[in-house]
Write a protein that holds these residues in place. Structure first.
Motif, PDB file in Angstrom:
ATOM      1  N   GLY A 144       0.779  -1.242   0.000  1.00 15.65           N
ATOM      2  CA  GLY A 144       0.000   0.000   0.000  1.00 15.65           C
ATOM      3  C   GLY A 144       0.807   1.286   0.000  1.00 15.65           C
ATOM      4  N   CYS A 145       1.846   1.357  -0.845  1.00 14.15           N
ATOM      5  CA  CYS A 145       2.625   2.598  -0.914  1.00 14.15           C
ATOM      6  C   CYS A 145       1.744   3.730  -1.439  1.00 14.15           C
ATOM      7  N   ARG A 146       2.006   4.885  -0.908  1.00  8.98           N
ATOM      8  CA  ARG A 146       1.184   6.076  -1.121  1.00  8.98           C
ATOM      9  C   ARG A 146       1.114   6.484  -2.600  1.00  8.98           C
ATOM     10  N   PHE A 147       2.201   6.243  -3.338  1.00  9.18           N
ATOM     11  CA  PHE A 147       2.350   6.776  -4.706  1.00  9.18           C
ATOM     12  C   PHE A 147       2.123   5.709  -5.764  1.00  9.18           C
ATOM     13  N   CYS A 148       1.638   4.526  -5.372  1.00  5.98           N
ATOM     14  CA  CYS A 148       1.595   3.382  -6.300  1.00  5.98           C
ATOM     15  C   CYS A 148       0.151   2.973  -6.572  1.00  5.98           C
ATOM     16  N   SER A 149      -0.184   2.889  -7.849  1.00  4.54           N
ATOM     17  CA  SER A 149      -1.587   2.588  -8.150  1.00  4.54           C
ATOM     18  C   SER A 149      -1.916   1.126  -7.864  1.00  4.54           C
ATOM     19  N   THR A 150      -0.931   0.230  -7.973  1.00  7.17           N
ATOM     20  CA  THR A 150      -1.182  -1.162  -7.552  1.00  7.17           C
ATOM     21  C   THR A 150      -1.502  -1.181  -6.065  1.00  7.17           C
ATOM     22  N   GLY A 151      -0.703  -0.440  -5.294  1.00  6.82           N
ATOM     23  CA  GLY A 151      -0.915  -0.379  -3.847  1.00  6.82           C
ATOM     24  C   GLY A 151      -2.290   0.176  -3.497  1.00  6.82           C
ATOM     25  N   HIS A 152      -2.773   1.107  -4.289  1.00  9.49           N
ATOM     26  CA  HIS A 152      -4.086   1.690  -4.017  1.00  9.49           C
ATOM     27  C   HIS A 152      -5.227   0.709  -4.235  1.00  9.49           C
ATOM     28  N   GLN A 153      -4.959  -0.329  -5.065  1.00  7.05           N
ATOM     29  CA  GLN A 153      -6.034  -1.287  -5.327  1.00  7.05           C
ATOM     30  C   GLN A 153      -6.224  -2.292  -4.217  1.00  7.05           C
ATOM     31  N   ASP A 201       4.549   5.559 -22.394  1.00  4.19           N
ATOM     32  CA  ASP A 201       3.566   6.454 -21.778  1.00  4.19           C
ATOM     33  C   ASP A 201       2.212   6.389 -22.472  1.00  4.19           C
ATOM     34  N   ASP A 202       2.265   6.224 -23.808  1.00  2.00           N
ATOM     35  CA  ASP A 202       1.011   6.263 -24.557  1.00  2.00           C
ATOM     36  C   ASP A 202       0.140   5.030 -24.322  1.00  2.00           C
ATOM     37  N   ILE A 203       0.698   4.004 -23.701  1.00  2.00           N
ATOM     38  CA  ILE A 203      -0.138   2.831 -23.394  1.00  2.00           C
ATOM     39  C   ILE A 203      -0.182   2.575 -21.890  1.00  2.00           C
ATOM     40  N   ASP A 204       0.128   3.599 -21.092  1.00  2.00           N
ATOM     41  CA  ASP A 204       0.100   3.456 -19.638  1.00  2.00           C
ATOM     42  C   ASP A 204       0.937   2.275 -19.162  1.00  2.00           C
ATOM     43  N   ALA A 205       2.117   2.110 -19.774  1.00  2.00           N
ATOM     44  CA  ALA A 205       2.950   0.968 -19.371  1.00  2.00           C
ATOM     45  C   ALA A 205       4.039   1.394 -18.405  1.00  2.00           C
ATOM     46  N   ALA A 206       3.995   2.644 -17.964  1.00  2.00           N
ATOM     47  CA  ALA A 206       5.059   3.120 -17.089  1.00  2.00           C
ATOM     48  C   ALA A 206       4.887   2.585 -15.674  1.00  2.00           C
ATOM     49  N   CYS A 207       5.952   2.727 -14.911  1.00  2.00           N
ATOM     50  CA  CYS A 207       5.948   2.297 -13.515  1.00  2.00           C
ATOM     51  C   CYS A 207       4.749   2.822 -12.757  1.00  2.00           C
ATOM     52  N   GLY A 208       4.209   1.988 -11.930  1.00  2.00           N
ATOM     53  CA  GLY A 208       3.145   2.454 -11.057  1.00  2.00           C
ATOM     54  C   GLY A 208       1.836   2.644 -11.796  1.00  2.00           C
ATOM     55  N   GLN A 209       1.886   2.422 -13.118  1.00  2.00           N
ATOM     56  CA  GLN A 209       0.608   2.458 -13.829  1.00  2.00           C
ATOM     57  C   GLN A 209       0.203   1.041 -14.186  1.00  2.00           C
ATOM     58  N   LEU A 210       0.940   0.096 -13.642  1.00  2.00           N
ATOM     59  CA  LEU A 210       0.571  -1.287 -13.875  1.00  2.00           C
ATOM     60  C   LEU A 210      -0.637  -1.569 -13.007  1.00  2.00           C
ATOM     61  N   ALA A 211      -1.727  -0.971 -13.436  1.00  2.00           N
ATOM     62  CA  ALA A 211      -2.897  -0.951 -12.575  1.00  2.00           C
ATOM     63  C   ALA A 211      -3.564  -2.309 -12.505  1.00  2.00           C
ATOM     64  N   GLY A 212      -3.285  -3.179 -13.498  1.00  2.00           N
ATOM     65  CA  GLY A 212      -3.974  -4.466 -13.491  1.00  2.00           C
ATOM     66  C   GLY A 212      -5.450  -4.208 -13.345  1.00  2.00           C
ATOM     67  N   GLU A 213      -6.139  -5.138 -12.826  1.00  2.00           N
ATOM     68  CA  GLU A 213      -7.575  -4.925 -12.769  1.00  2.00           C
ATOM     69  C   GLU A 213      -8.181  -5.514 -11.520  1.00  2.00           C
ATOM     70  N   VAL A 214      -7.434  -5.658 -10.470  1.00  2.00           N
ATOM     71  CA  VAL A 214      -8.001  -6.417  -9.361  1.00  2.00           C
ATOM     72  C   VAL A 214      -9.161  -5.709  -8.688  1.00  2.00           C
ATOM     73  N   GLN A 215      -9.259  -4.409  -8.881  1.00  2.00           N
ATOM     74  CA  GLN A 215     -10.323  -3.731  -8.147  1.00  2.00           C
ATOM     75  C   GLN A 215     -11.671  -3.838  -8.827  1.00  2.00           C
ATOM     76  N   ASP A 216     -11.675  -4.016 -10.150  1.00  2.00           N
ATOM     77  CA  ASP A 216     -13.005  -4.092 -10.781  1.00  2.00           C
ATOM     78  C   ASP A 216     -13.238  -5.493 -11.324  1.00  2.00           C
ATOM     79  N   ARG A 217     -13.566  -6.362 -10.404  1.00  2.00           N
ATOM     80  CA  ARG A 217     -13.687  -7.776 -10.725  1.00  2.00           C
ATOM     81  C   ARG A 217     -14.747  -8.068 -11.764  1.00  2.00           C
TER      82      ARG A 217
END
Ligand code: SAH
Ligand code: SF4
Length: 383
Positions: free
Chosen positions: A114-123, A336-352
């Motif tokens: 759950g790091c503050r700046f990480c979108s994976t952590g936010h999920q 950047d154009d495909i959101d492949a940068a660090c911390g944007q590896l959002a995956g999809e665990v939050q919207d099952r």
């Protein structure tokens, strides 16, 4: 239920084959067919003893992960979204550079740190990936890219692996270790120990385990020069504060063959990017251990409430570290154009609920999304 052979390192596969009454050299042959040739069909493993092929049929298989989509960036970066079941998906990113091809692999669906700046952590955290699911990312990427790039026999597409996708690899150690061994094994992917990097937010006891078990490179996500700020950015710091973390890094380097620690530092505007904080970092690490810094410009996402440091501030910060004698690089943002940068590896665990919708979309998508159609690779050549 059939067992997925992607989940075994060579010793594991040898033990499994022994259980079927087969000698070790047969396991080596099988392992090479799977990882070096990318073959999943036992019937096509032409020099494998018929007896073993027959024994494997029905009890074992080589099963990759179903890709939900494959996106190719203008700069050659490729991002795959893989379905890991129950509505979870993880991301894998290929980054071509002039001298090497890097694959960024996920270790968990979500992340509990759950790091503050990480979108994976936010999920939040959904589950650990198994060894087969970790290795399947490399297996699929390597063999799809080899075909897509028309590489000559024996040339590989990926020669550098970083465990920097979704998840905290050292909180999934049991599955990680056999996967690392397959990456390093000469009968597997044969990657150099310097070119397999485990990135961690600082799980101290598991850094010690890794030191004993496997000689890979270690990257530590530091992000702050003092405990008060690191507590706020990386909650795991409350359990393993900086002094303990750095002591574990020193122990890691004391076990040969290891060269240096790479410290990652995500540059957050007005939070951790002041020249005084760079000087504090120097005091913290310089006389303590051989290390390099990799400054990562923050990749913003809406819920973070944080901003990326301006480039001149990143440069000034880098200069302080460099003037202090530390090799410091600033990470280029790729894909950047495909959101492949660090911390944007959002995956999809939050919207099952979204996986079915995404499959449907992927079937008819235009633009930069390349739908996965059949077994053939859908990516084009290197830039
Ligand atoms: N869990 C591990 C590995 C995955 S994160 C770790 O934390 O090290 C890989 C790297 O991306 C880490 O250094 C992490 O701090 C960084 N990162 C995460 N979110 C980011 C963001 N939004 N912008 C830039 N870097 C980020
Ligand atoms: Fe997890 Fe790493 Fe993201 Fe922190 S930065 S939440 S440890 S994936």
């Amino acid at each position: 239920m059939s067992i997925n052979l992607l989940g075994f390192d060579l010793e594991g596969l040898a033990a499994y084959c022994q259980g079927l009454g087969e000698k070790r050299f047969r396991a080596v042959q099988l392992y090479r067919w799977i990882h070096q040739r990318g073959e999943a069909d036992f019937a096509r493993m032409s020099d494998l003893a018929k007896s073993l092929r027959v024994r494997l049929d029905g009890v074992a298989l080589v099963q990759g992960l179903p890709p939900l989509s494959e996106h190719r960036s203008a700069d050659g970066t490729v991002k795959w979204l893989f379905d890991v079941g129950a509505g979870d998906a993880v991301e894998t990113v290929f980054i071509p550079e002039a001298d090497r091809g890097t694959l960024c692999i996920s270790s968990q669906a979500g992340c509990a740190v759950g790091c503050r700046f990480c979108s994976t952590g936010h999920q939040g955290f959904s589950r650990n990936l198994g060894t087969a699911e970790i290795v399947a990312q490399l297996w699929a990427a390597e063999h799809r890219l080899r075909a897509a790039l028309s590489l000559p026999e024996g040339r590989r597409a990926i020669d550098n692996v970083v465990m920097m996708g979704m998840g905290e690899p050292l909180q999934n150690y049991a599955a990680l270790l056999p996967a690392l061994r397959t990456m390093l094994d000469d009968h597997g992917y044969g990657l150099s120990r310097r070119r397999v990097t485990v990135s961690t937010s600082g799980v101290v006891p598991m850094i010690d385990r890794l030191r004993q078990d496997c000689p890979v490179a270690l990257a530590v996500s530091l992000h702050a020069p003092d405990d008060a700020l690191r507590d706020a950015l990386v909650p795991l710091n409350r359990k393993y504060p900086l002094d303990e973390l750095l002591a574990a890094c020193e122990r890691y380097l004391s076990a040969a063959p290891r060269d240096f620690i790479t410290f990652e530092y995500c540059m957050l505007d007005g939070v951790n990017d002041a020249p005084e904080q760079a000087r504090a970092l120097l005091r913290l690490v310089r006389d303590r251990l051989p290390c390099k810094f990799n400054l990562i410009p923050f990749n913003p996402f809406p819920a973070s409430g944080l901003r990326r440091s301006p480039p001149e501030r990143v440069q000034a910060f880098a200069r302080v570290l460099q003037d202090g004698g530390l090799v410091t690089t600033v990470r280029k943002t790729r894909g950047d154009d495909i959101d492949a940068a660090c911390g944007q590896l959002a995956g999809e665990v939050q919207d099952r609920t979204q996986v079915a919708a995404r499959r449907a979309r992927a079937a008819g998508l235009a633009g930069r999304v390349i739908p996965i159609a059949g077994p053939g690779p859908a990516v084009a050549g290197r830039p």
